[in-house]
Design a protein around this motif. Sequence first.
Motif, PDB file in Angstrom:
ATOM      1  N   ALA A 258      38.003 -50.967  14.628  1.00 52.19           N
ATOM      2  CA  ALA A 258      38.117 -51.928  14.672  1.00 52.19           C
ATOM      3  C   ALA A 258      36.145 -51.877  14.360  1.00 52.19           C
ATOM      4  O   ALA A 258      35.844 -54.077  13.981  1.00 52.19           O
ATOM      5  N   GLY A 259      35.423 -50.963  13.883  1.00 50.41           N
ATOM      6  CA  GLY A 259      34.221 -51.321  13.810  1.00 50.41           C
ATOM      7  C   GLY A 259      34.453 -51.329  12.149  1.00 50.41           C
ATOM      8  O   GLY A 259      32.800 -52.559  11.745  1.00 50.41           O
ATOM      9  N   LEU A 260      35.385 -51.621  11.478  1.00 51.85           N
ATOM     10  CA  LEU A 260      35.153 -52.044  10.338  1.00 51.85           C
ATOM     11  C   LEU A 260      35.255 -53.176   9.814  1.00 51.85           C
ATOM     12  O   LEU A 260      34.709 -53.374   9.030  1.00 51.85           O
ATOM     13  N   LEU A 261      35.372 -53.697  11.172  1.00 48.15           N
ATOM     14  CA  LEU A 261      35.459 -55.688  10.793  1.00 48.15           C
ATOM     15  C   LEU A 261      33.488 -55.862  11.234  1.00 48.15           C
ATOM     16  O   LEU A 261      33.626 -57.127  11.877  1.00 48.15           O
ATOM     17  N   ASP A 262      32.973 -54.964  12.493  1.00 47.53           N
ATOM     18  CA  ASP A 262      31.942 -55.019  12.940  1.00 47.53           C
ATOM     19  C   ASP A 262      30.937 -56.075  12.148  1.00 47.53           C
ATOM     20  O   ASP A 262      31.217 -55.898  11.054  1.00 47.53           O
ATOM     21  N   SER A 263      30.211 -57.194  12.429  1.00 49.59           N
ATOM     22  CA  SER A 263      28.993 -58.463  12.032  1.00 49.59           C
ATOM     23  C   SER A 263      27.499 -57.365  11.213  1.00 49.59           C
ATOM     24  O   SER A 263      27.275 -58.122  10.236  1.00 49.59           O
ATOM     25  N   ALA A 264      27.269 -55.987  11.721  1.00 47.35           N
ATOM     26  CA  ALA A 264      26.775 -55.212  11.597  1.00 47.35           C
ATOM     27  C   ALA A 264      27.091 -54.193  10.269  1.00 47.35           C
ATOM     28  O   ALA A 264      27.860 -53.971  10.304  1.00 47.35           O
ATOM     29  N   PRO A 265      26.439 -54.376   9.093  1.00 51.58           N
ATOM     30  CA  PRO A 265      26.527 -53.693   7.675  1.00 51.58           C
ATOM     31  C   PRO A 265      26.460 -52.150   7.946  1.00 51.58           C
ATOM     32  O   PRO A 265      27.750 -51.608   7.659  1.00 51.58           O
ATOM     33  N   TRP A 266      25.836 -51.956   8.809  1.00 53.19           N
ATOM     34  CA  TRP A 266      25.084 -49.992   8.673  1.00 53.19           C
ATOM     35  C   TRP A 266      26.040 -49.834   9.823  1.00 53.19           C
ATOM     36  O   TRP A 266      27.220 -48.983  10.130  1.00 53.19           O
ATOM     37  N   VAL A 267      26.932 -50.797  10.459  1.00 54.82           N
ATOM     38  CA  VAL A 267      27.546 -50.627  11.746  1.00 54.82           C
ATOM     39  C   VAL A 267      29.415 -49.608  11.310  1.00 54.82           C
ATOM     40  O   VAL A 267      29.712 -49.060  10.909  1.00 54.82           O
ATOM     41  N   ARG A 268      29.760 -50.898  10.200  1.00 55.68           N
ATOM     42  CA  ARG A 268      30.503 -51.018   9.276  1.00 55.68           C
ATOM     43  C   ARG A 268      30.606 -49.687   8.429  1.00 55.68           C
ATOM     44  O   ARG A 268      31.527 -48.863   8.332  1.00 55.68           O
ATOM     45  N   ALA A 269      29.273 -49.399   7.920  1.00 53.73           N
ATOM     46  CA  ALA A 269      28.907 -48.247   6.549  1.00 53.73           C
ATOM     47  C   ALA A 269      29.542 -46.896   7.644  1.00 53.73           C
ATOM     48  O   ALA A 269      30.092 -45.607   7.041  1.00 53.73           O
ATOM     49  N   ASN A 270      28.746 -46.516   8.432  1.00 46.00           N
ATOM     50  CA  ASN A 270      29.211 -45.901   9.802  1.00 46.00           C
ATOM     51  C   ASN A 270      30.298 -45.642  10.151  1.00 46.00           C
ATOM     52  O   ASN A 270      30.849 -44.216  10.040  1.00 46.00           O
ATOM     53  N   CYS A 271      31.153 -46.737  10.661  1.00 45.97           N
ATOM     54  CA  CYS A 271      32.566 -46.394  11.321  1.00 45.97           C
ATOM     55  C   CYS A 271      33.289 -45.903   9.351  1.00 45.97           C
ATOM     56  O   CYS A 271      34.089 -44.946  10.120  1.00 45.97           O
ATOM     57  N   THR A 272      32.678 -46.404   8.588  1.00 48.84           N
ATOM     58  CA  THR A 272      33.878 -45.669   7.811  1.00 48.84           C
ATOM     59  C   THR A 272      33.689 -44.117   7.355  1.00 48.84           C
ATOM     60  O   THR A 272      34.888 -43.155   6.814  1.00 48.84           O
ATOM     61  N   ALA A 273      32.491 -43.960   7.129  1.00 44.62           N
ATOM     62  CA  ALA A 273      31.704 -42.661   6.774  1.00 44.62           C
ATOM     63  C   ALA A 273      32.376 -41.422   7.445  1.00 44.62           C
ATOM     64  O   ALA A 273      32.912 -40.707   8.058  1.00 44.62           O
ATOM     65  N   ALA A 274      32.272 -41.940   8.962  1.00 41.32           N
ATOM     66  CA  ALA A 274      33.311 -41.479  10.787  1.00 41.32           C
ATOM     67  C   ALA A 274      35.048 -41.506  10.145  1.00 41.32           C
ATOM     68  O   ALA A 274      35.521 -39.779  10.590  1.00 41.32           O
ATOM     69  N   LEU A 275      35.330 -42.554   9.914  1.00 40.71           N
ATOM     70  CA  LEU A 275      36.593 -42.202   9.462  1.00 40.71           C
ATOM     71  C   LEU A 275      37.014 -40.847   8.437  1.00 40.71           C
ATOM     72  O   LEU A 275      38.181 -40.435   8.425  1.00 40.71           O
ATOM     73  N   ARG A 276      36.706 -41.389   8.026  1.00 41.75           N
ATOM     74  CA  ARG A 276      36.518 -39.996   6.705  1.00 41.75           C
ATOM     75  C   ARG A 276      36.152 -38.800   7.087  1.00 41.75           C
ATOM     76  O   ARG A 276      36.701 -37.691   6.509  1.00 41.75           O
ATOM     77  N   ARG A 277      35.224 -38.685   7.397  1.00 46.60           N
ATOM     78  CA  ARG A 277      35.314 -37.151   8.217  1.00 46.60           C
ATOM     79  C   ARG A 277      36.311 -36.670   9.845  1.00 46.60           C
ATOM     80  O   ARG A 277      36.764 -35.572   9.439  1.00 46.60           O
ATOM     81  N   LEU A 278      36.760 -37.456  10.235  1.00 44.53           N
ATOM     82  CA  LEU A 278      37.629 -37.295  10.742  1.00 44.53           C
ATOM     83  C   LEU A 278      39.127 -36.917   9.905  1.00 44.53           C
ATOM     84  O   LEU A 278      39.569 -36.163  10.514  1.00 44.53           O
ATOM     85  N   SER A 279      39.277 -38.029   9.193  1.00 42.34           N
ATOM     86  CA  SER A 279      41.066 -37.531   8.530  1.00 42.34           C
ATOM     87  C   SER A 279      40.081 -36.400   7.771  1.00 42.34           C
ATOM     88  O   SER A 279      41.822 -35.936   7.541  1.00 42.34           O
ATOM     89  N   THR A 280      39.279 -35.612   7.414  1.00 39.37           N
ATOM     90  CA  THR A 280      39.151 -34.509   6.817  1.00 39.37           C
ATOM     91  C   THR A 280      39.080 -32.966   8.022  1.00 39.37           C
ATOM     92  O   THR A 280      39.149 -31.705   7.155  1.00 39.37           O
ATOM     93  N   ARG A 281      39.165 -33.392   9.064  1.00 36.42           N
ATOM     94  CA  ARG A 281      39.267 -32.659  10.121  1.00 36.42           C
ATOM     95  C   ARG A 281      41.036 -32.089  10.317  1.00 36.42           C
ATOM     96  O   ARG A 281      41.612 -32.650  10.606  1.00 36.42           O
TER      97      ARG A 281
END
Length: 281
Positions: A258-281
């Motif tokens: 849901a955060g990938l659609l956030d209005s703040a660019p840093w939130v979107r960026a951190n959500c992307t990075a977090a999802l990438r990290r979780l997918s490699t675990r």
Amino acid sequence: MISRTSPVGGRRARFAGFLDERDDVGLRRAAASAARSEAAARDLAAAADRAWPRLLQAQRDLLRYHVRAAGIAAALERATHSLIPQRRARAAAGLGELRLDEASPRLEQLLHDRSIWVRIAAARALGCLGTPAAARALLAALDGGLVPEQRLVEALGGAWAERPLLAAFRAPRTVALRVPLADALGRTGSPAAAEALVTAMPAASVDLRVRIVRALARLGDVRAVRAAMSDPHGRVRAQAAWALGRMGDQGAYDLLEAGLLDSAPWVRANCTAALRRLSTR
């Protein structure tokens, strides 16, 4: 080529061997060898600091007894009065690494030393002592700006400091210090610290909320970090997204997506990075 062990490296290895024996003979031999010079005393202190977690309380007491009997404690305390700042700093570090509680008053004085490096060494040493007196001295140094904030947070960040940190965090007069105090509370591993941080969250400033989220992540409070994803400020949501990824919270996928659609660019960026990290675990 023949490898040669430096005299200092060999001496440190010898001290480590003595400490690994963990009996009266080994600890006494370590103290006797360290009494030969100030440099040797510092090497023993460094070895003791590394060995401390695996020593039993009786062994710690025995080591300190031999250190005092050999005159090492007195020699290090004399060195804290040197005109050379580096020597004062090394001596302060040694007193802390040997966990010599009687050095607390002198280390507290060194928090006011004219050299910033001596003050930093004294703060770390007090953190090694982990006593109520050390906590009071470090909190006073934080209040007075005597030592860089992060160094004091690191020194205070232990289970031993939980009660004084909680008292300071809740006190009205320390409002200006709550950001570093939140950081320190996050290093205590305390459920009571997590509860205090969550309670403070609604009325906190943006900067403090960011630090609280970081502290809660250190404490492993997944529920509170997830709740921060609905914070009204983007910086807090961004910190929460980053924390969820670092915590490996596999249950946070929906929030992060849901955060990938956030209005703040840093939130979107951190959500992307977090999802990438979780997918490699």
